[in-house]
Design a protein around this motif. Structure first.
Motif, PDB file in Angstrom:
ATOM      1  N   GLU A  84       0.631  -1.081   0.102  1.00  0.00           N
ATOM      2  CA  GLU A  84      -0.437   0.041   0.256  1.00  0.00           C
ATOM      3  C   GLU A  84       0.556   1.617  -0.408  1.00  0.00           C
ATOM      4  N   ARG A  85       0.561   2.370  -0.528  1.00  0.00           N
ATOM      5  CA  ARG A  85       0.732   3.349  -0.395  1.00  0.00           C
ATOM      6  C   ARG A  85       1.351   4.633   0.512  1.00  0.00           C
ATOM      7  N   ILE A  86       2.156   4.524   1.387  1.00  0.00           N
ATOM      8  CA  ILE A  86       2.440   5.014   2.623  1.00  0.00           C
ATOM      9  C   ILE A  86       2.692   5.857   2.203  1.00  0.00           C
ATOM     10  N   THR A  87       2.904   7.319   3.402  1.00  0.00           N
ATOM     11  CA  THR A  87       4.392   7.729   4.180  1.00  0.00           C
ATOM     12  C   THR A  87       4.575   7.938   5.311  1.00  0.00           C
ATOM     13  N   LEU A  88       6.233   8.412   5.603  1.00  0.00           N
ATOM     14  CA  LEU A  88       7.061   7.271   6.636  1.00  0.00           C
ATOM     15  C   LEU A  88       7.121   9.257   7.234  1.00  0.00           C
TER      16      LEU A  88
END
Length: 559
Positions: free
Chosen positions: A350-354
């Motif tokens: 899944e596309r995420i930001t950190l």
């Protein structure tokens, strides 16, 4: 012989059934003059079963310290008074199992002189438990059957005594009490001697295998009360940060989405918080079949919420039993619980930001935590990838320099970052580089070019939370605050994340409100909250850059 084993699913060995029967047979209902027996509610009975639970093999007590938290008027004080009388007279000391494998006990006086204390920080507080305790002791045949001499200020046993005690007492340190009740510990603080009294009472009970029960209302985080410290001790056990055992915490509060301005929602919240003591005409809604109607006047309590002279935060704590927030807290516990969604799961790919906020070590006090948080692009769900904190009971290794503090396991952190990039489609990563400058530079070299959203062209990951970026920091905090209050995001509800959010304090700077610890040396950390703010800001920047539109077009769905 050992315990007989469970006869129904979930059954465990306990002296609680015996204590329950003993109370009904020997104690009078306080506030009545007809000798009516004291009959614990189902909630109280459930607590007794847990408090007197035994190890199935050794037969020893598992619980030596308990916290029973309910709203004002629930009946905590009379109930713990009944337990105090049971500890003084009944067979509450485990004595193995009988020929049928049932647990049996013996009285404290068969081992030592039993001293039972009703403790509080003021005499008025001790009366909460002491007065109904006297009524229970005088109302039936307890005095005759057990040889009690019941006076107004002390109950003498044939061997030992039951008496009230306050924080002003000077003789508590050597007082070998086998049981003590600690009432309203949300008000026990350093300033009134409550913290010291609680510590002494716990140590006294530990020396001879005794026990204590705290009966607080909801505490206010940040005040350093005994109730807050006890809840923190229990949470540390659950999180594996403490090796302590034997603590029972029984806390019930109104649901976080209880709306104090909506009468139907408010009544439902009050009925849940008051449980068996609620005067609901159909009985308690927590059990099937329902318990008989209780004594707490729910409809009357709702009127307190319409009285504008009452503080909303006090009403939440006193009547809804909600642990709210310190006066300078960024977010309240109900707000945080309202956006918690434990059912959501972020899966590989899944596309995420950190977001990342790190520390290393400090020579004085508790080392700041290091946190790596993720935020799903599609719905703004924040989840914990890793939080590295100094263990609560950490001590320098044998032969180590006591001036050297605990150090963050750098290799574990680096491995977690690498694993996050390998597991998810990371489209952005914002990290506060303080004390991690070289590692952030390595991350930028390794992954910077592939990130679809970047902090700057030259430093795609570096996002300072200090220094000359005050205006950007204030804006990021404001956006995150709005997202929580308006429920635009959800969180995974992990204990460390929630704790760090609630530890966060508002501090005014020249540029506006910023997030900080209660004080620079506070052991209550906020690093997971900072990392979450960075992950959220990175998601917002990704949406502004059109990355979300790319995702919609890629999968043909709606965003």
């Amino acid at each position: 012989m050992p315990w007989r084993g469970p006869e129904v699913e979930g059954e465990r060995p306990t002296l609680g059934y015996y204590v329950l029967d003993w109370m009904i047979a020997n104690l009078a209902q306080p506030g009545r003059d007809d000798g009516e027996p004291f009959v614990p509610t189902q909630e109280e009975a459930d607590f007794l079963l847990g408090f007197y639970e035994l190890h199935p093999v050794t037969g020893k007590r598992l619980i030596h310290r308990a916290l029973l938290s309910r709203p004002r008027g629930w009946g905590k004080s009379p109930f713990v008074g009944a337990i105090a009388l049971a500890e003084a007279c009944a067979d509450v000391v485990p004595d193995g199992f009988d020929a049928s494998g049932e647990p049996v006990g013996r009285p404290w006086h068969s081992l030592r002189t039993p001293l039972v204390r009703v403790a509080a920080v003021t005499e008025q507080q001790t009366d909460n438990t002491w007065i109904p305790l006297l009524e229970m002791a005088r109302g039936r045949e307890l005095s005759t059957d057990y040889g009690l001499d019941v006076l107004d200020t002390v109950i003498y046993l044939p061997r030992g005594e039951v008496s009230p005690i306050t924080s002003s007492a000077t003789s508590t340190k050597g007082d070998p009490a086998c049981f003590a009740s600690l009432d309203q510990t949300e008000e026990w603080k350093e300033s009134n001697g409550g913290v010291r009294l609680a510590k002494v009472m716990r140590m006294n009970a530990a020396k001879l295998g005794g026990s204590i029960i705290e009966t607080p209302n909801a505490f206010t985080p940040g005040e350093g009360s005994v109730a807050e410290k006890s809840a923190a001790d229990y949470q540390a056990i659950l999180e594996g940060r403490s090796k302590a055992r034997g603590i029972l915490v029984d806390h019930r509060e109104a649901p976080p989405d209880t709306d104090m301005s909506d009468e139907e929602s408010l009544v439902a919240g009050l009925r849940y918080a008051y449980g068996d003591s609620s005067d609901h005409p159909d009985g308690c809604v927590l059990h099937d079949p329902p318990c008989p109607p209780g004594w707490s006047p729910i409809e009357r309590l709702t009127s307190e919420f319409w009285d504008t002279s009452n503080e909303p935060q006090d009403l939440r704590a006193d009547l809804l039993n909600q642990i709210t927030h310190a006066a300078d807290a960024w977010w309240s516990a109900p707000e945080v619980r309202a956006v918690s969604d434990l059912a959501k799961e972020v899966v590989a790919g899944e596309r995420i930001t950190l977001g990342f906020d790190g520390s290393r070590k400090r020579s004085r006090g508790v080392t700041d935590a290091t946190a790596l948080m993720g935020c799903r692009l599609s719905d703004g769900h924040l989840f914990t990838i890793g939080v590295w904190e100094q263990p609560k009971d950490w001590k320098p290794p044998p032969g180590g320099d006591p001036r050297e503090g605990w150090q963050v396991p750098v290799l574990e952190v680096l491995a977690a970052v690498a694993e996050a990039f390998a597991t998810y489609d990371v489209i952005g990563f914002y990290a506060d580089p303080a004390k991690w400058e070289s590692h952030v530079a390595d991350w930028e070299a390794a992954w910077g070019p592939r990130l679809k959203v970047q902090a700057t062209r030259t430093h795609p990951i570096e996002w300072w939370m200090t220094g000359g970026r005050a205006t950007l920091i204030v804006r990021a905090l404001a956006k995150f605050d709005t997202a929580i209050t308006e429920r635009e995001l959800t969180i995974d509800g992990s204990s460390a994340f929630v704790r760090h959010l609630l530890n966060s304090r508002r501090r005014m700077s020249r540029s506006g409100l910023q997030i900080m610890k209660a004080h620079p040396d506070s052991p209550d950390k906020i690093d997971a909250a900072v990392a979450a703010i960075l992950a959220w800001q990175c998601r917002l920047d990704a949406i502004a850059a059109g990355v979300a539109v790319e995702e919609e077009e890629m999968f043909g769905g709606t965003f």
